[in-house]
Design a protein around this motif. Structure first.
Motif, PDB file in Angstrom:
ATOM      1  N   SER A  30       0.813  -1.231   0.000  1.00 56.68           N
ATOM      2  CA  SER A  30       0.000   0.000   0.000  1.00 56.68           C
ATOM      3  C   SER A  30       0.840   1.273   0.000  1.00 56.68           C
ATOM      4  CB  SER A  30      -0.972   0.013   1.186  1.00 56.68           C
ATOM      5  OG  SER A  30      -1.905  -1.027   1.049  1.00 56.68           O
ATOM      6  N   ASN A  31       1.957   1.240  -0.686  1.00 53.70           N
ATOM      7  CA  ASN A  31       2.791   2.434  -0.824  1.00 53.70           C
ATOM      8  C   ASN A  31       2.449   3.156  -2.119  1.00 53.70           C
ATOM      9  OD1 ASN A  31       4.320   1.944   1.525  1.00 53.70           O
ATOM     10  ND2 ASN A  31       5.635   0.515   0.424  1.00 53.70           N
ATOM     11  N   MET A  32       2.936   4.388  -2.235  1.00 56.44           N
ATOM     12  CA  MET A  32       2.809   5.144  -3.476  1.00 56.44           C
ATOM     13  C   MET A  32       3.544   4.376  -4.564  1.00 56.44           C
ATOM     14  SD  MET A  32       4.821   7.275  -5.434  1.00 56.44           S
ATOM     15  CE  MET A  32       4.949   8.859  -6.129  1.00 56.44           C
ATOM     16  N   LYS A  76      -6.834   7.077 -13.482  1.00 56.32           N
ATOM     17  CA  LYS A  76      -5.739   8.049 -13.494  1.00 56.32           C
ATOM     18  C   LYS A  76      -5.343   8.335 -14.933  1.00 56.32           C
ATOM     19  CE  LYS A  76      -3.517   9.181 -10.370  1.00 56.32           C
ATOM     20  NZ  LYS A  76      -3.335  10.091  -9.292  1.00 56.32           N
ATOM     21  N   GLN A 111      -4.461   1.538  -1.898  1.00 54.88           N
ATOM     22  CA  GLN A 111      -5.348   0.908  -0.917  1.00 54.88           C
ATOM     23  C   GLN A 111      -6.760   0.757  -1.479  1.00 54.88           C
ATOM     24  OE1 GLN A 111      -4.971   3.423   2.529  1.00 54.88           O
ATOM     25  NE2 GLN A 111      -3.057   2.462   3.176  1.00 54.88           N
ATOM     26  N   GLU A 143       1.097   7.506 -11.895  1.00 56.50           N
ATOM     27  CA  GLU A 143       1.411   7.698 -10.483  1.00 56.50           C
ATOM     28  C   GLU A 143       0.177   7.436  -9.640  1.00 56.50           C
ATOM     29  OE1 GLU A 143       3.435  11.322  -9.507  1.00 56.50           O
ATOM     30  OE2 GLU A 143       4.713  11.187 -11.289  1.00 56.50           O
ATOM     31  N   LEU A 144       0.321   6.541  -8.655  1.00 59.36           N
ATOM     32  CA  LEU A 144      -0.758   6.209  -7.734  1.00 59.36           C
ATOM     33  C   LEU A 144      -0.322   6.546  -6.313  1.00 59.36           C
ATOM     34  CD1 LEU A 144      -1.622   2.683  -9.177  1.00 59.36           C
ATOM     35  CD2 LEU A 144      -3.036   4.733  -9.384  1.00 59.36           C
ATOM     36  N   THR A 145      -1.165   7.265  -5.591  1.00 60.51           N
ATOM     37  CA  THR A 145      -0.866   7.564  -4.188  1.00 60.51           C
ATOM     38  C   THR A 145      -1.075   6.297  -3.364  1.00 60.51           C
ATOM     39  OG1 THR A 145      -3.136   8.178  -3.629  1.00 60.51           O
ATOM     40  CG2 THR A 145      -1.684   9.945  -4.491  1.00 60.51           C
ATOM     41  N   ALA A 146      -0.570   6.305  -2.146  1.00 62.15           N
ATOM     42  CA  ALA A 146      -0.773   5.166  -1.250  1.00 62.15           C
ATOM     43  C   ALA A 146      -2.274   4.930  -1.022  1.00 62.15           C
ATOM     44  CB  ALA A 146      -0.054   5.402   0.077  1.00 62.15           C
ATOM     45  N   ALA A 147      -3.026   6.012  -0.892  1.00 67.01           N
ATOM     46  CA  ALA A 147      -4.480   5.885  -0.688  1.00 67.01           C
ATOM     47  C   ALA A 147      -5.143   5.239  -1.902  1.00 67.01           C
ATOM     48  CB  ALA A 147      -5.096   7.253  -0.405  1.00 67.01           C
ATOM     49  N   GLU A 148      -4.704   5.594  -3.109  1.00 59.61           N
ATOM     50  CA  GLU A 148      -5.278   5.000  -4.323  1.00 59.61           C
ATOM     51  C   GLU A 148      -4.929   3.520  -4.427  1.00 59.61           C
ATOM     52  OE1 GLU A 148      -5.410   8.960  -7.172  1.00 59.61           O
ATOM     53  OE2 GLU A 148      -3.533   7.831  -6.998  1.00 59.61           O
TER      54      GLU A 148
END
Length: 122
Positions: free
Chosen positions: A72-74, A107, A97, A90-95
């Motif tokens: 679940s990291n960026m 994205k 998850q 690019e995916l954020t950690a929240a994305e």
């Protein structure tokens, strides 16, 4: 002194088109049928992983491994696949998850060779 820059017709046309399209996002999604759109099938994700559907595709693949989902990291995904040029997503950690939990996440890829792609997970 005020100096003018002389540009060619081609430079003028390109600059005009870029000015008109700045701030505009064009998304083309396809189902891989004969009506246009995606010309490359979405690959099966690795066990426990996820694959993204890429709009206006021409050989790119977007795969997230099970280990990446669990961490679940960026992420910065290289979606080059078999295309002759790269793109990244690019995916954020929240994305990450959200994707891991089954939510739909869309994205826009990086712009390379004057275009980008919409990438949708789940």
């Amino acid at each position: 002194m005020n100096q003018r820059k002389i540009i060619s017709r081609r430079e003028f046309t390109v600059d005009s088109a870029l000015a008109m399209l700045s701030g505009v996002t064009i998304t083309i999604l396809g189902c891989g049928d004969n009506s246009g759109g995606s010309s490359s099938p979405t690959p099966q994700p690795p066990p426990g992983g996820a694959s993204g559907v890429i709009g206006a595709n021409h050989g790119h693949t977007a795969i997230i491994t099970a280990a990446e989902l669990m961490a679940s990291n960026m992420l910065v995904l290289n979606i080059r696949g078999t295309a002759d040029h790269p793109h990244t997503v690019e995916l954020t950690a929240a994305e990450v998850q959200q994707i891991s939990g089954g939510a739909r996440v869309s994205k826009l890829s990086s712009t390379d060779q004057a275009h980008s792609h919409s990438v949708t997970f789940n």
